[in-house]
Design a protein around this motif. Structure first.
Motif, PDB file in Angstrom:
ATOM      1  N   MET A 174      -4.449  14.340 -10.958  1.00 22.60           N
ATOM      2  CA  MET A 174      -3.415  13.973 -11.886  1.00 22.60           C
ATOM      3  C   MET A 174      -2.338  15.061 -11.846  1.00 22.60           C
ATOM      4  SD  MET A 174      -3.751  12.835 -15.862  1.00 22.60           S
ATOM      5  CE  MET A 174      -5.400  12.319 -15.633  1.00 22.60           C
ATOM      6  N   VAL A 175      -1.087  14.639 -11.776  1.00 20.06           N
ATOM      7  CA  VAL A 175       0.046  15.540 -11.713  1.00 20.06           C
ATOM      8  C   VAL A 175       0.879  15.322 -12.966  1.00 20.06           C
ATOM      9  CG1 VAL A 175       2.090  16.157 -10.393  1.00 20.06           C
ATOM     10  CG2 VAL A 175       0.052  15.365  -9.216  1.00 20.06           C
ATOM     11  N   LEU A 176       1.315  16.404 -13.593  1.00 14.18           N
ATOM     12  CA  LEU A 176       2.163  16.280 -14.773  1.00 14.18           C
ATOM     13  C   LEU A 176       3.617  16.396 -14.380  1.00 14.18           C
ATOM     14  CD1 LEU A 176       0.254  18.367 -17.435  1.00 14.18           C
ATOM     15  CD2 LEU A 176       0.537  15.916 -17.353  1.00 14.18           C
ATOM     16  N   VAL A 177       4.380  15.364 -14.675  1.00 11.35           N
ATOM     17  CA  VAL A 177       5.809  15.354 -14.426  1.00 11.35           C
ATOM     18  C   VAL A 177       6.485  14.968 -15.727  1.00 11.35           C
ATOM     19  CG1 VAL A 177       7.664  14.294 -13.115  1.00 11.35           C
ATOM     20  CG2 VAL A 177       5.458  14.703 -12.036  1.00 11.35           C
ATOM     21  N   ARG A 178       7.311  15.845 -16.260  1.00  9.07           N
ATOM     22  CA  ARG A 178       8.014  15.603 -17.510  1.00  9.07           C
ATOM     23  C   ARG A 178       7.042  15.237 -18.627  1.00  9.07           C
ATOM     24  NH1 ARG A 178      12.259  11.876 -14.737  1.00  9.07           N
ATOM     25  NH2 ARG A 178      13.397  13.403 -13.560  1.00  9.07           N
ATOM     26  N   SER A 179       5.952  15.931 -18.701  1.00 12.44           N
ATOM     27  CA  SER A 179       4.904  15.780 -19.707  1.00 12.44           C
ATOM     28  C   SER A 179       4.304  14.373 -19.750  1.00 12.44           C
ATOM     29  CB  SER A 179       5.413  16.173 -21.099  1.00 12.44           C
ATOM     30  OG  SER A 179       6.312  15.208 -21.586  1.00 12.44           O
ATOM     31  N   PRO A 185       1.673  11.987 -17.652  1.00  9.29           N
ATOM     32  CA  PRO A 185       0.734  12.050 -16.521  1.00  9.29           C
ATOM     33  C   PRO A 185       1.034  10.956 -15.492  1.00  9.29           C
ATOM     34  CG  PRO A 185      -0.354  11.199 -18.472  1.00  9.29           C
ATOM     35  CD  PRO A 185       1.016  11.611 -18.891  1.00  9.29           C
ATOM     36  N   VAL A 186       1.119  11.369 -14.243  1.00 12.62           N
ATOM     37  CA  VAL A 186       1.352  10.449 -13.142  1.00 12.62           C
ATOM     38  C   VAL A 186       0.100  10.456 -12.276  1.00 12.62           C
ATOM     39  CG1 VAL A 186       2.750   9.958 -11.121  1.00 12.62           C
ATOM     40  CG2 VAL A 186       3.821  10.886 -13.163  1.00 12.62           C
ATOM     41  N   ILE A 187      -0.461   9.285 -12.072  1.00 12.61           N
ATOM     42  CA  ILE A 187      -1.654   9.170 -11.248  1.00 12.61           C
ATOM     43  C   ILE A 187      -1.225   8.752  -9.858  1.00 12.61           C
ATOM     44  CG2 ILE A 187      -3.840   7.980 -10.946  1.00 12.61           C
ATOM     45  CD1 ILE A 187      -3.867   7.598 -14.019  1.00 12.61           C
ATOM     46  N   ILE A 188      -1.694   9.493  -8.854  1.00 16.37           N
ATOM     47  CA  ILE A 188      -1.339   9.224  -7.467  1.00 16.37           C
ATOM     48  C   ILE A 188      -2.613   8.902  -6.703  1.00 16.37           C
ATOM     49  CG2 ILE A 188      -0.324  10.163  -5.370  1.00 16.37           C
ATOM     50  CD1 ILE A 188       1.324  12.024  -7.154  1.00 16.37           C
ATOM     51  N   TYR A 189      -2.615   7.757  -6.060  1.00 18.92           N
ATOM     52  CA  TYR A 189      -3.719   7.360  -5.188  1.00 18.92           C
ATOM     53  C   TYR A 189      -3.242   7.425  -3.753  1.00 18.92           C
ATOM     54  CZ  TYR A 189      -5.932   5.537  -9.392  1.00 18.92           C
ATOM     55  OH  TYR A 189      -6.488   5.422 -10.627  1.00 18.92           O
ATOM     56  N   GLU A 190      -4.038   8.056  -2.899  1.00 24.29           N
ATOM     57  CA  GLU A 190      -3.690   8.141  -1.487  1.00 24.29           C
ATOM     58  C   GLU A 190      -4.698   7.367  -0.661  1.00 24.29           C
ATOM     59  OE1 GLU A 190      -3.131  12.105  -0.110  1.00 24.29           O
ATOM     60  OE2 GLU A 190      -1.099  12.176  -0.898  1.00 24.29           O
ATOM     61  N   LYS A 236      -3.302  -2.051   6.662  1.00 23.49           N
ATOM     62  CA  LYS A 236      -4.569  -1.996   5.934  1.00 23.49           C
ATOM     63  C   LYS A 236      -4.673  -0.660   5.218  1.00 23.49           C
ATOM     64  CE  LYS A 236      -7.109  -4.874   9.167  1.00 23.49           C
ATOM     65  NZ  LYS A 236      -8.198  -4.895  10.153  1.00 23.49           N
ATOM     66  N   LEU A 237      -5.191  -0.683   4.003  1.00 19.40           N
ATOM     67  CA  LEU A 237      -5.398   0.523   3.207  1.00 19.40           C
ATOM     68  C   LEU A 237      -6.871   0.884   3.250  1.00 19.40           C
ATOM     69  CD1 LEU A 237      -3.240  -0.339   0.081  1.00 19.40           C
ATOM     70  CD2 LEU A 237      -2.594   1.099   2.007  1.00 19.40           C
ATOM     71  N   LYS A 238      -7.180   2.097   3.677  1.00 21.85           N
ATOM     72  CA  LYS A 238      -8.559   2.579   3.735  1.00 21.85           C
ATOM     73  C   LYS A 238      -8.712   3.711   2.740  1.00 21.85           C
ATOM     74  CE  LYS A 238      -9.782  -0.005   7.182  1.00 21.85           C
ATOM     75  NZ  LYS A 238     -10.745  -1.045   7.045  1.00 21.85           N
ATOM     76  N   GLY A 239      -9.587   3.514   1.772  1.00 23.26           N
ATOM     77  CA  GLY A 239      -9.828   4.539   0.773  1.00 23.26           C
ATOM     78  C   GLY A 239     -10.895   4.091  -0.200  1.00 23.26           C
ATOM     79  N   THR A 240     -11.233   4.972  -1.128  1.00 26.17           N
ATOM     80  CA  THR A 240     -12.316   4.685  -2.062  1.00 26.17           C
ATOM     81  C   THR A 240     -11.811   4.237  -3.426  1.00 26.17           C
ATOM     82  OG1 THR A 240     -12.381   7.005  -2.722  1.00 26.17           O
ATOM     83  CG2 THR A 240     -13.845   6.314  -0.938  1.00 26.17           C
ATOM     84  N   TYR A 241     -10.500   4.260  -3.650  1.00 32.37           N
ATOM     85  CA  TYR A 241      -9.969   3.878  -4.954  1.00 32.37           C
ATOM     86  C   TYR A 241      -9.883   2.358  -5.055  1.00 32.37           C
ATOM     87  CZ  TYR A 241      -8.574   8.739  -5.057  1.00 32.37           C
ATOM     88  OH  TYR A 241      -8.573  10.098  -5.015  1.00 32.37           O
ATOM     89  N   ASP A 242     -10.117   1.855  -6.255  1.00 26.89           N
ATOM     90  CA  ASP A 242     -10.041   0.427  -6.498  1.00 26.89           C
ATOM     91  C   ASP A 242      -8.762   0.140  -7.277  1.00 26.89           C
ATOM     92  OD1 ASP A 242     -10.597  -2.225  -6.643  1.00 26.89           O
ATOM     93  OD2 ASP A 242     -12.208  -2.027  -8.127  1.00 26.89           O
ATOM     94  N   ILE A 290      -1.137   8.624   9.046  1.00 27.87           N
ATOM     95  CA  ILE A 290      -0.179   8.137   8.049  1.00 27.87           C
ATOM     96  C   ILE A 290      -0.966   7.835   6.776  1.00 27.87           C
ATOM     97  CG2 ILE A 290       1.499   6.347   7.508  1.00 27.87           C
ATOM     98  CD1 ILE A 290       2.528   7.687   9.837  1.00 27.87           C
ATOM     99  N   LEU A 291      -0.433   8.285   5.648  1.00 30.30           N
ATOM    100  CA  LEU A 291      -1.043   8.011   4.356  1.00 30.30           C
ATOM    101  C   LEU A 291      -0.081   7.180   3.500  1.00 30.30           C
ATOM    102  CD1 LEU A 291      -2.441  11.545   3.481  1.00 30.30           C
ATOM    103  CD2 LEU A 291      -3.689   9.625   4.392  1.00 30.30           C
ATOM    104  N   CYS A 292      -0.645   6.395   2.629  1.00 26.78           N
ATOM    105  CA  CYS A 292       0.138   5.627   1.678  1.00 26.78           C
ATOM    106  C   CYS A 292      -0.186   6.155   0.276  1.00 26.78           C
ATOM    107  CB  CYS A 292      -0.200   4.143   1.796  1.00 26.78           C
ATOM    108  SG  CYS A 292       0.735   3.110   0.667  1.00 26.78           S
ATOM    109  N   SER A 293       0.794   6.734  -0.392  1.00 30.52           N
ATOM    110  CA  SER A 293       0.608   7.239  -1.752  1.00 30.52           C
ATOM    111  C   SER A 293       1.162   6.209  -2.730  1.00 30.52           C
ATOM    112  CB  SER A 293       1.356   8.558  -1.953  1.00 30.52           C
ATOM    113  OG  SER A 293       0.832   9.537  -1.121  1.00 30.52           O
ATOM    114  N   ILE A 294       0.341   5.826  -3.680  1.00 30.03           N
ATOM    115  CA  ILE A 294       0.727   4.847  -4.676  1.00 30.03           C
ATOM    116  C   ILE A 294       0.755   5.544  -6.033  1.00 30.03           C
ATOM    117  CG2 ILE A 294       0.067   2.693  -5.801  1.00 30.03           C
ATOM    118  CD1 ILE A 294      -1.138   1.825  -3.136  1.00 30.03           C
ATOM    119  N   CYS A 295       1.919   5.529  -6.706  1.00 30.16           N
ATOM    120  CA  CYS A 295       2.108   6.240  -7.974  1.00 30.16           C
ATOM    121  C   CYS A 295       2.376   5.233  -9.090  1.00 30.16           C
ATOM    122  CB  CYS A 295       3.292   7.192  -7.890  1.00 30.16           C
ATOM    123  SG  CYS A 295       3.269   8.300  -6.509  1.00 30.16           S
ATOM    124  N   ASN A 296       1.848   5.540 -10.265  1.00 30.37           N
ATOM    125  CA  ASN A 296       2.196   4.693 -11.395  1.00 30.37           C
ATOM    126  C   ASN A 296       3.028   5.460 -12.391  1.00 30.37           C
ATOM    127  OD1 ASN A 296       0.339   6.367 -12.605  1.00 30.37           O
ATOM    128  ND2 ASN A 296      -0.723   4.738 -13.636  1.00 30.37           N
TER     129      ASN A 296
END
Length: 178
Positions: free
Chosen positions: A1-6, A8-13, A145-151, A172-178
């Motif tokens: 978890m990364v804090l940006v402007r107080s 929380p931003v969750i990043i999945y790679e 195709k996305l390969k990873g353990t996150y659901d 190559i990685l795909c980072s998905i941020c919310n």
């Protein structure tokens, strides 16, 4: 978890699996993003007497898309994201000048080796199973195709704000941020 402007931003790679032509298209998109960043920085340097802010840089992206056909192939929000990165460097420089930081102020530099391209809310679509992502700009990246353990099934697509394709080492990685 990364804090940006107080907030929380969750990043999945995820690792990305694709074909050679798709990897070449991703490299082309990354180079185009770097080109737009450098052109926006040059526009700011050439027009210091005028008021150049992040909105002017976003407008300059449309001018670049009309002038260069390869820049028009990249999604408009990806172009704006590249301009926002250039503005981030410029704003950091201005903040350091206002704060009177000792030593060098961090004048923005041109990018020689860019590693990522970022799409905001358009230009991409997750599959129904959330195991693949499709890019719809004219670069021809297509479905990866996305390969990873996150659901990702727990997240609504509207919650995802940014998707970034990052080149790290030989993958190559795909980072998905919310």
């Amino acid at each position: 978890m990364v804090l940006v402007r107080s907030k929380p931003v969750i990043i999945y790679e995820f690792k990305v699996k694709g074909k050679d032509r798709q990897y070449r298209a991703i490299d082309d998109a990354i180079r185009t993003s770097q080109f737009i960043q450098n052109k926006c920085l040059r526009y700011w340097m050439d027009n210091k007497d005028k008021k150049v802010d992040k909105y002017a840089l976003n407008k300059h992206c449309a001018v670049l898309a009309a002038e260069f056909p390869f820049a028009d192939e990249l999604n408009s929000m990806a172009r704006q994201s590249a301009a926002e990165r250039a503005w981030g460097a410029i704003a950091r420089f201005y903040d350091n000048c206002k704060k009177k930081v000792k030593g060098k102020k961090g004048f923005p530099k041109f990018k020689k080796y860019c590693r990522s391209v970022e799409y905001k809310t358009s230009g991409w679509k997750l599959s129904a199973t959330r195991k693949a992502i499709s890019f719809s700009d004219k670069k021809g990246i297509g479905t990866l195709k996305l390969k990873g353990t996150y659901d990702l099934n727990y997240y609504d697509v509207k919650q995802i704000k940014r998707v970034r394709l990052v080149r790290r080492e030989s993958r190559i990685l795909c980072s998905i941020c919310n």
